[in-house]
Motif scaffolding. Structure first.
Motif, PDB file in Angstrom:
ATOM      1  N   LEU A 167       2.290  25.317  25.866  1.00 46.90           N
ATOM      2  CA  LEU A 167       1.151  25.559  24.775  1.00 46.90           C
ATOM      3  C   LEU A 167      -0.373  25.635  24.661  1.00 46.90           C
ATOM      4  N   SER A 168      -0.812  26.619  23.924  1.00 43.32           N
ATOM      5  CA  SER A 168      -2.420  27.116  23.727  1.00 43.32           C
ATOM      6  C   SER A 168      -3.030  26.179  22.837  1.00 43.32           C
ATOM      7  N   ALA A 169      -4.443  26.572  23.143  1.00 48.06           N
ATOM      8  CA  ALA A 169      -5.171  25.090  22.120  1.00 48.06           C
ATOM      9  C   ALA A 169      -4.280  25.814  20.706  1.00 48.06           C
ATOM     10  N   ARG A 170      -4.178  27.563  19.990  1.00 50.95           N
ATOM     11  CA  ARG A 170      -3.453  27.546  18.978  1.00 50.95           C
ATOM     12  C   ARG A 170      -2.066  26.673  18.455  1.00 50.95           C
ATOM     13  N   THR A 171      -1.247  26.899  19.527  1.00 47.49           N
ATOM     14  CA  THR A 171      -0.085  26.153  19.408  1.00 47.49           C
ATOM     15  C   THR A 171       0.098  24.782  18.970  1.00 47.49           C
ATOM     16  N   PHE A 172      -1.168  24.642  19.814  1.00 49.91           N
ATOM     17  CA  PHE A 172      -0.553  22.695  20.133  1.00 49.91           C
ATOM     18  C   PHE A 172      -1.472  22.200  18.514  1.00 49.91           C
ATOM     19  N   ILE A 173      -2.118  23.210  17.738  1.00 52.78           N
ATOM     20  CA  ILE A 173      -2.449  22.794  16.892  1.00 52.78           C
ATOM     21  C   ILE A 173      -1.734  23.164  15.572  1.00 52.78           C
TER      22      ILE A 173
END
Length: 390
Positions: A180-186
């Protein structure tokens, strides 16, 4: 990792649906192999009290929870001697629209059971009590494969080791996932799940950067899209009354070719972008990027392999090829990195530092623990397939 002892058999104990949410069990179980105890409970934090030891034999017991979260590292008891331990286990299910990856659907972290794993050279459990807790401060972890509760041996991350250092006044709720990245986590509604469980005064600790640097859509980049999503974390957590902490990403084991003595930077501008957002928004920051660099360089080119998933072929069942992963930690490496995060919290003077266990000793990554003296009793669930992300 020379002293690893491998157990491959497991005994599972479980209860039918418990209505009262308070479980008292006299187990009186001794074993030569690891075993699990599971019980269905609702989402939330639970105070777990375990009494370890046996009447007729000496014992050595390790306690983990859910997906290999380390709770009790080493409880040694003589014949007819018992020790009682208390800790908080955070239980969750994938509501609030959390979009699980396919493999996560089988993870102990996401099922409807609260699961305890009893491991060690001679595990022995006299009794277990599980009861809801609403008083502990919760530390929610957000991140990628270097943070997640790794379900399977021989992989491990600092997020599943850090509960070992806190008393029953602190709960660790790890929502990180590999890849996950910050974007995909959100986007996978994991932040919404965190916010749904968080109470005022709880902490949210975020480590991102590894996978964010690989995103190549229009507008992606360290100082735009990455910084934008970090700001979303800030605004949402603050609005809910939580306290956000940033953690710069762990280094990869990437030494210079000339001398093999210095770690080379592989994260581009992403650590600096996180530092910039932290300064601008007044967010406390833990410099795990720098600490893990010191750690790898202290262990050296060859020694640093002992902190990561580097194993010759046939070390584990079904492992026909050498494992040589320079990103993902093994249990020793994860244990050491967890200490770095605790030290980072201590340098920030967080109030929860008053709730460290009495055996905590301050840690310096330039003076790491001896990897050859580290003992880990592997869990039954194993898979040599590499986690998402690198």
């Amino acid at each position: 990792m020379k002293r690893i002892l491998l157990f491959l058999t497991v005994v599972c104990l479980s209860f039918s649906k418990v209505q009262a949410q308070v479980i008292d069990t006299v187990l009186n179980k001794v074993s030569e192999k690891p075993f699990y105890f599971s019980v269905p409970v609702d989402d939330g934090n639970y105070l777990v009290t375990v009494t370890l030891g046996a009447k007729k034999r000496a014992a050595q017991t390790v306690v983990r929870a859910e997906s290999r979260r380390l709770m009790v590292e080493n409880c040694v008891t003589k014949k007819n001697q018992y020790e009682t331990w208390r800790f908080i286990v955070s239980k969750r299910s994938p509501d609030h629209g959390v979009k699980l990856k396919e493999r996560e659907k089988d993870y102990l972290n996401w099922d409807e059971l609260l699961t305890l794993e009893f491991n060690g050279s001679a595990p022995a459990v006299k009794s277990i009590r599980i009861e809801p807790d609403t008083t502990a401060v919760t530390v929610f972890l957000c991140g990628n494969s270097t943070v997640v509760d790794q379900e399977l041996e021989p992989w491990a991350s600092w997020g599943q080791m850090i509960p070992r250092w806190f008393t029953e006044k602190v709960a660790i709720s790890n929502h990180a996932e590999s890849g996950l990245s910050a974007r995909t986590f959100i986007a996978s509604n994991r932040l919404e799940k965190v916010l749904s469980m968080m109470k005022k005064g709880d902490y949210v600790v975020c480590e991102f950067g590894h996978n964010d640097q690989k995103e190549k859509r229009p507008g992606d980049g360290a100082y735009y899209h990455f910084a934008y999503h970090l700001k979303l974390f800030i605004d949402k957590v603050r609005a809910a009354g939580g306290q956000l902490i940033f953690v710069t990403p762990t280094q990869r084991r990437f030494f210079d070719e000339a001398t093999h003595s210095k770690i080379q930077e592989t994260h581009l501008d992403y650590p600096d972008a996180m530092r910039m957002v932290a300064r601008r928004e007044g967010i406390p920051l833990i410099e795990l990027h720098d600490m893990t660099r010191d750690f790898f360089e202290t262990l050296g080119f060859e020694g640093s392999k002992k902190a990561l998933v580097h194993y010759p072929a046939n070390t584990f069942p079904g492992q026909e090829k050498e494992l040589a992963d320079n990103t993902h930690f093994n249990p020793y490496g994860a244990y050491e990195v967890a200490k770095m995060v605790v030290m980072g919290m201590k340098q920030l003077q967080l109030p929860i530092m008053d709730d460290l266990r009495r055996d905590w000793q301050d840690y310096n990554p330039t003076q790491p623990d001896d990897p050859d003296a580290f003992v880990w009793y592997p869990s039954v669930k194993q898979d040599v397939k590499k986690p998402d992300g690198d």
